[in-house]
Design an enzyme around this catalytic site. Structure first.
Site, PDB file in Angstrom:
ATOM      1  N   ASP A   1     -35.567 -16.055  21.111  1.00 58.47           N
ATOM      2  CA  ASP A   1     -36.636 -16.986  21.469  1.00 58.47           C
ATOM      3  C   ASP A   1     -37.463 -17.362  20.237  1.00 58.47           C
ATOM      4  OD1 ASP A   1     -38.159 -18.250  23.606  1.00 58.47           O
ATOM      5  OD2 ASP A   1     -39.741 -16.823  23.123  1.00 58.47           O
TER       6      ASP A   1
ATOM      7  N   GLU B   1     -33.550 -20.136  18.822  1.00 54.52           N
ATOM      8  CA  GLU B   1     -34.277 -21.301  19.324  1.00 54.52           C
ATOM      9  C   GLU B   1     -35.224 -21.797  18.229  1.00 54.52           C
ATOM     10  OE1 GLU B   1     -37.379 -22.603  22.891  1.00 54.52           O
ATOM     11  OE2 GLU B   1     -37.652 -20.769  21.769  1.00 54.52           O
TER      12      GLU B   1
END
Ligand code: CA
Length: 614
Positions: free
Chosen positions: A328, A357
């Site tokens: 993330d 990400e």
């Protein structure tokens, strides 16, 4: 009555003479013998444990160091040598010569298949699931003792009850759809008062949230997935953690989290990290600011935090038998730490890969984060895969616009023309939407456009990813904000009127889309040319975009017609350098033969995918 005060005094004296030391957390909770790296650092938390030092006698295992960072924290560095066999290590915690407490620590045997891990690659189709919103396999775990937020399906921001059992129950459905890799948004404990369904405020990095299942049921899901040929990618969050973690009541170290004089948010401007003109204050805020008041920002520059996170990822890979990781908010963490993490993982698992990400809008900024990219500042990420956010943005526009010099399909062409920036095109994970982005169907406004976008994802370079509900033509309905992107999957709850799993009450459009995805991605699964072939494309003209994927002697031709009008004959003269030598073809989606490649008919708003034959 008179004896009571005496008893209390005696107990007090006894307690002073033999102070109670407790252990309530040992992390990682166990480890494995025969790991490539010998180093292991235990974080131990419990009343007054900080005044002790660790001792043990176990063949091949040594205590290198005991570091107290507070009254109730002790970090113990162990060396687990190659000669150490699986078993139980008794660790004694001593103050001077007195043993105040002991702890039995388990060293497990590694699973044999651990070395065979192959990771995910461009042959795969990744499917993103938000578990709370996919399927409720066990209504009995919707509310669990000790968990602050209760299930409420009527609350769009609440927990709806989806769980690991729900995913496990529908692995066959996913396999049939053409899915080969699962990415679930985080399943670890989020014991926060609200908004816990998305999973990004983790309060225990070693525990599956009981409303999703248990550590064991997660492993069972991974095992079942593997039996069906599906890979599993775990969503990890190294940037922040939920403020209800026990750490926030008594931090292991003051700089365990990034501290500010007053609450300071990240500026969320990920482009800062690679910006040659950046100010130091902007960079500090980007990586050291908090993501939210409920999410404390890990300070990965602290070597204890760094070790904790790296070991946590290895623990889950080894424990659950993972195939890959999705990380993330990649640019929000300390970038040097992230490179160190990736290097360490690569040493232990050379073939496992991680997709980061890095949500940035322009290709050079995304390319910066991909391993082997020669960056002007010398940064090397060691990160194998990145999400192609710029392409997602082009896809969300290309099919609804009128064709122009720089609009319509030309957006796709222009975006791909910048591919020289990337160090490895096969490592781009490509997608049209995800849990944070407006869903493709409402954005693209029609089933035809959505199908075109999916055909593009299936045939251009990279590894495709689709978001749960794409096949159900999910839209936002009347819901505002994030809940509109994260609606319950139809059929995941008992009594749902529309059921994708059984095809009950599907609209004709939903049936159409389900069949389209199934045909498209099952074909892709078996076609190496489209997975790996060299991409050659031609400048879009009049709403027609043509490209080829070529591998050895095989070739796949793709024709997109973005016009509202049926095109009887696509003039193929312009594509002779790719068509030369090929005489016929097979329409992959209909199965029909194309006998004359000089005259190819393409329906309005559609994509024709042709396997060429000599
Ligand atoms: Ca449930």
């Amino acid at each position: 009555m008179k004896r009571t005060p005496l008893l209390i005094i005696c107990l007090f004296l006894l307690r002073t003479a033999f102070p109670q030391v407790a252990i309530d957390h040992v992390e990682p909770p166990f480890w494995w013998a025969d790991m490539k790296s010998n180093a292991l650092q235990l974080m131990i938390h419990g009343k007054d444990i900080g005044k002790t030092k660790a001792f043990l006698e176990y063949n091949g295992v040594k205590v290198k160091n005991s570091t107290s960072t507070g009254a109730d924290y002790l970090f113990v560095d162990l060396s687990v040598g190659n000669s150490a066999k699986p078993g139980t290590i008794t660790i004694s915690f001593k103050e001077k010569d007195s043993v105040l407490i002991t702890y039995k620590y388990e060293l497990k045997a590694r699973a044999k298949e651990s070395a065979k891990r192959i990771g995910f690659n461009s042959s795969d189709l990744m499917y993103l699931i938000m578990p709370d919103r996919f399927a409720n396999g066990d209504p009995g775990n919707d509310n669990m003792p000790g968990m602050l937020e209760k299930a409420d399906r009527t609350n769009p921001n609440g927990r709806h009850g989806g769980d690991i059992k729900g995913i496990t129950n529908h692995l066959d459905y996913l396999q049939k759809l053409g899915v080969t890799t699962l990415w679930c948004t985080p399943l670890l404990e989020n014991n926060m008062p609200a908004f816990t369904y998305h999973g990004y405020a983790i309060t225990d990095l070693y525990k599956i949230d009981p409303r999703f299942g248990t550590n064991e049921s997660y492993c069972a899901m991974v095992n079942e997935a593997h039996k069906k040929g599906l890979k599993v990618v775990m969503d990890m969050v190294f940037n922040h953690f939920g403020t209800n973690s026990y750490w926030m009541k008594d931090l292991p170290q003051k700089d365990w989290v990034n501290q500010w004089p007053e609450f300071t948010r990240s500026n969320y401007r990920a482009s800062v990290i690679s910006d040659p003109h950046r100010s130091q204050s902007d960079e500090n805020k980007m990586s050291g600011g908090w993501f939210d008041t409920s999410m404390a920002d890990f300070n990965q520059k602290n070597p204890f935090v760094a070790k904790y996170l790296i070991q946590n990822s290895i623990w889950w890979i080894e424990f659950a038998g993972l195939d890959g990781i999705r990380q993330d908010t990649y640019p929000y963490s300390d970038k040097d730490f992230m490179a160190e993490w990736m290097k360490t993982l690569r040493e232990e698992y050379p073939n496992l890969n991680t997709v980061g990400e890095a949500w940035i809008n322009y290709p050079p900024q995304v390319a910066y984060w991909m391993d082997n990219k020669t960056n002007p500042d010398g940064y090397r990420s060691y990160l194998s895969n990145v999400f192609d956010f710029p392409l997602m943005m082009a896809i969300q526009k290309a099919f609804t616009e009128n064709e122009g010099w720089d609009t319509g399909l030309t957006r796709l062409y222009e975006l791909l023309s910048q591919d020289f920036l990337y160090s490895d095109l096969s490592k781009l994970v490509i997608f049209a939407d995800n849990h944070d982005i407006e869903r493709m169907y409402p954005v693209l406004k029609s089933v035809e456009n959505a199908k075109m976008a999916l055909a593009f994802l299936a045939t251009t370079r990279g590894m495709p990813m689709i978001y749960y509900g794409t096949e159900a033509l999910s839209d936002r309905g009347t819901l505002e904000g994030d809940p509109g992107k994260r609606k319950d999957f139809p059929g995941g709850w008992q009594g749902d009127e529309v059921n994708m799993f059984t095809r009950e009450n599907l609209s004709s459009d939903q049936k159409d889309m389900l069949d389209y995805i199934t045909t498209l991605f099952n074909w892709r699964k078996g076609n190496k040319t489209v997975q790996e072939g060299k991409l050659t494309h031609y400048i879009p003209e009049e709403g027609i975009y043509v490209y080829f994927r070529t591998l050895d002697k095989a070739s796949v031709m793709v024709i997109m017609n973005n016009n509202e009008k049926y095109v009887k004959t696509v003039a193929t003269d312009r594509f002779q350098e790719n068509l030369k030598g090929y005489k016929t073809g097979k329409d992959v989606l209909t199965g029909s033969q194309i006998k004359d490649l000089s005259k190819i008919e393409v329906a309005a708003k559609s994509v024709k995918i042709i396997e060429l034959s000599k």
